[in-house]
Design an enzyme around this catalytic site. Structure first.
Site, PDB file in Angstrom:
ATOM      1  N   ALA A  39       0.824  -1.173  -0.070  1.00  0.00           N
ATOM      2  CA  ALA A  39      -0.137  -0.036  -0.145  1.00  0.00           C
ATOM      3  C   ALA A  39       0.868   1.279  -0.068  1.00  0.00           C
ATOM      4  O   ALA A  39       0.737   2.131   0.639  1.00  0.00           O
ATOM      5  CB  ALA A  39      -0.965  -0.062   1.276  1.00  0.00           C
ATOM      6  N   HIS A  44       6.914   6.110   1.708  1.00  0.00           N
ATOM      7  CA  HIS A  44       7.466   4.918   1.419  1.00  0.00           C
ATOM      8  C   HIS A  44       8.502   5.318   0.175  1.00  0.00           C
ATOM      9  O   HIS A  44       9.862   4.785   0.315  1.00  0.00           O
ATOM     10  CB  HIS A  44       6.925   3.586   1.051  1.00  0.00           C
ATOM     11  N   SER A 193      -0.100   7.849   5.440  1.00  0.00           N
ATOM     12  CA  SER A 193      -0.239   6.533   6.319  1.00  0.00           C
ATOM     13  C   SER A 193      -0.803   5.691   5.044  1.00  0.00           C
ATOM     14  O   SER A 193      -1.946   6.314   4.714  1.00  0.00           O
ATOM     15  CB  SER A 193      -0.885   6.756   7.098  1.00  0.00           C
ATOM     16  N   SER A 194      -0.768   4.464   5.014  1.00  0.00           N
ATOM     17  CA  SER A 194      -1.770   3.498   4.165  1.00  0.00           C
ATOM     18  C   SER A 194      -2.974   3.407   4.764  1.00  0.00           C
ATOM     19  O   SER A 194      -4.055   3.283   4.010  1.00  0.00           O
ATOM     20  CB  SER A 194      -1.131   2.165   4.268  1.00  0.00           C
TER      21      SER A 194
END
Ligand code: PAF
Length: 286
Positions: A39, A44, A193-194
């Protein structure tokens, strides 16, 4: 014309991963691991960029780790999109290999080990999610043993997790450096955030208050308001802003997460709160 996106290799078990890493090492390459649960978002990709600054080769692991979810948590609905994640990494560049192990490659039948990290792993998240750091430490240890990198990258967004991993790496004498990478935020300060994908537009507005409240708690403590008072004001402000439940607002020592009397030492303010069924965490330096 821009270059076509780089093709990224895949490994789905430790044997394949080790073979590839050994070939790189034989040519003198330094290796960084970016552990993720997929995700992927810009946070990331910032980890991948930071990894590429330090290492010649970058491995991104993609594994939704069942051991860090309690039975009532969102393991089943956690977003999974390996093809989409691959496309994002290929477009961004910098990743050489995706390590996407099958569950059995991490937890074979009969697997019976759990790591417990005390020190920074005690309190805050552990009070609410007692299973969590043991699940994280166990899977991260396995990923590190499989990959044997020189560097492993973690976002400061999960600040307590970063300290737990640093502690584990120190305690187990693992020969690698744990690198913390600053949180990536949206324009209104919301930490990427996912789990933000779960928020309705209304809840997303509420989420925008979390980092502002943390900044205010830090300011109040620096202005001389007692830490318990500043924390209590922060918790009240989150409820006022529309959060449904506050798990904690805590101002702690930045290295150990120990309680503090004042902010003379480097400190960090951390919070976890729920809006609807979604639990958000954030933190910032004081
Ligand atoms: O931060 C995460 O995404 C996970 O906790 C991690 C470190 C990949 C372990 O599953």
């Amino acid at each position: 014309m821009s270059n076509p996106p780089a093709r990224i290799e895949t490994a789905s078990n430790a044997v394949e991963l080790r073979l590839r890493v050994r070939l790189w090492r034989n040519k003198g390459a330094r290796v960084a691991l970016v552990p993720t649960m997929g995700a992927l978002h810009e946070g990331h990709l910032a980890l991948v960029r930071a990894a590429k600054e330090r290492a010649d080769r970058v491995v991104v692991s993609n594994f939704v780790n069942p051991a860090q979810f309690a039975p009532h948590e969102d393991f089943a609905r956690y977003p999974r999109d390996l093809a989409g994640d691959r496309a994002k990494l290929e477009a961004a560049g910098g990743t050489d290999l995706i390590y996407a192990p099958e569950t059995k490659a991490i937890y074979p039948d009969g697997f019976s080990t759990k790591l417990t990290v005390e020190g920074p792993g005690v309190g805050l998240e552990s009070d609410v999610r007692p299973h969590f750091f043991s699940g994280v430490a166990t899977v991260v240890a396995k990923l590190l043993i499989h990959c044997a990198p020189d560097f492993v990258m973690f976002g400061e967004k999960d600040y307590q997790q970063l300290l737990v991993v640093k502690q584990m790496v120190r305690d187990l004498d693992l020969p690698l450096e744990v690198v913390g990478v600053p949180t990536v935020r949206e324009a209104d300060g919301v930490a990427l955030s996912s789990r933000n994908a779960y928020l309705t537009p209304e809840q997303r507005k509420v989420a925008g208050h979390l980092n502002r409240v943390l900044a205010r708690v830090a300011e109040r403590a620096k202005a001389g308001v007692s830490i318990p008072q500043a924390e209590a004001e922060g918790a009240a402000a989150l409820l006022e802003a529309g959060f449904d439940r506050v798990d904690y607002v805590a101002l702690r020592d930045a290295e150990t997460l120990a309680l503090l009397r004042n902010v003379a030492r480097p400190s960090r303010v951390l919070a976890a709160a729920r809006v609807g069924a979604t639990r958000l965490i954030d933190n910032m330096a004081v």
